[in-house]
Motif scaffolding. Structure first.
Motif, PDB file in Angstrom:
ATOM      1  N   ASP A   2      87.020   3.308  41.621  1.00 28.75           N
ATOM      2  CA  ASP A   2      86.439   3.649  42.917  1.00 28.75           C
ATOM      3  C   ASP A   2      84.988   4.103  42.739  1.00 28.75           C
ATOM      4  O   ASP A   2      84.507   4.291  41.624  1.00 28.75           O
ATOM      5  N   ALA A   3      84.301   4.267  43.847  1.00 28.25           N
ATOM      6  CA  ALA A   3      82.867   4.565  43.815  1.00 28.25           C
ATOM      7  C   ALA A   3      82.557   5.870  43.085  1.00 28.25           C
ATOM      8  O   ALA A   3      81.569   5.945  42.343  1.00 28.25           O
ATOM      9  N   ASP A  59      85.535   1.546  28.495  1.00 29.48           N
ATOM     10  CA  ASP A  59      86.480   1.713  29.609  1.00 29.48           C
ATOM     11  C   ASP A  59      86.094   0.811  30.779  1.00 29.48           C
ATOM     12  O   ASP A  59      86.959   0.177  31.397  1.00 29.48           O
ATOM     13  N   MET A  60      84.809   0.756  31.076  1.00 24.70           N
ATOM     14  CA  MET A  60      84.349  -0.098  32.176  1.00 24.70           C
ATOM     15  C   MET A  60      84.611  -1.570  31.864  1.00 24.70           C
ATOM     16  O   MET A  60      85.048  -2.328  32.735  1.00 24.70           O
ATOM     17  N   LEU A  61      84.371  -1.976  30.625  1.00 24.76           N
ATOM     18  CA  LEU A  61      84.604  -3.367  30.242  1.00 24.76           C
ATOM     19  C   LEU A  61      86.093  -3.712  30.295  1.00 24.76           C
ATOM     20  O   LEU A  61      86.466  -4.808  30.723  1.00 24.76           O
ATOM     21  N   THR A  62      86.932  -2.773  29.902  1.00 22.01           N
ATOM     22  CA  THR A  62      88.375  -2.988  29.949  1.00 22.01           C
ATOM     23  C   THR A  62      88.834  -3.164  31.390  1.00 22.01           C
ATOM     24  O   THR A  62      89.633  -4.062  31.701  1.00 22.01           O
ATOM     25  N   GLN A  63      88.340  -2.309  32.277  1.00 25.04           N
ATOM     26  CA  GLN A  63      88.704  -2.437  33.685  1.00 25.04           C
ATOM     27  C   GLN A  63      88.210  -3.759  34.261  1.00 25.04           C
ATOM     28  O   GLN A  63      88.918  -4.410  35.032  1.00 25.04           O
ATOM     29  N   ASN A  66      90.459  -6.455  33.288  1.00 27.53           N
ATOM     30  CA  ASN A  66      91.722  -6.357  34.016  1.00 27.53           C
ATOM     31  C   ASN A  66      91.584  -6.661  35.507  1.00 27.53           C
ATOM     32  O   ASN A  66      92.516  -6.432  36.277  1.00 27.53           O
ATOM     33  N   GLY A  67      90.417  -7.157  35.909  1.00 26.90           N
ATOM     34  CA  GLY A  67      90.225  -7.564  37.295  1.00 26.90           C
ATOM     35  C   GLY A  67      89.728  -6.487  38.233  1.00 26.90           C
ATOM     36  O   GLY A  67      89.610  -6.720  39.428  1.00 26.90           O
ATOM     37  N   LYS A  68      89.424  -5.312  37.709  1.00 29.54           N
ATOM     38  CA  LYS A  68      88.896  -4.218  38.541  1.00 29.54           C
ATOM     39  C   LYS A  68      87.372  -4.208  38.384  1.00 29.54           C
ATOM     40  O   LYS A  68      86.827  -3.511  37.533  1.00 29.54           O
TER      41      LYS A  68
END
Length: 106
Positions: A2-3, A59-63, A66-68
């Motif tokens: 989320d933002a 963490d950002m790359l993993t998300q 995963n399509g987020k």
């Protein structure tokens, strides 16, 4: 993501990148006056800040994988740029500290 989480992560990249660059610069200053123990400690501190930033980035790359998808904003681009510059500066600081050590030994 989320933002609010995105903003926290981006600010973490900027803060940790800035702290890493500052510690690396302090390492150069310490080496310049021959305080190599302090220089090495500052380089280790820079590495810890970079590790924290890298973990956030991972963490950002993993998300993302995963399509987020996180929005790519100017602030995000700035954070990534800030981190890349900090990594480069840390690498160069290590080389400069090594040069000061070598000059000091001669």
């Amino acid at each position: 993501m989320d933002a609010d989480d995105n903003l926290q992560t981006v600010m973490g990249l900027i803060i940790n990148g800035g702290n890493a660059k500052g510690a690396a610069f302090s390492a150069i200053k310490a080496a310049k006056i021959g305080d190599f123990e302090q220089a090495d400690a500052k380089l280790k501190a820079a590495d810890k800040f970079l590790a924290a930033a890298h973990n956030s980035q991972t963490d950002m790359l993993t998300q993302e994988a995963n399509g987020k998808h996180a929005p790519v904003t100017l602030l995000m681009a700035h954070a990534q740029d800030h981190l890349m510059n900090a990594i480069t500066f840390r690498d160069l600081a290590g080389e400069i500290v090594d040069l000061y050590k070598k000059v000091n030994d001669d």
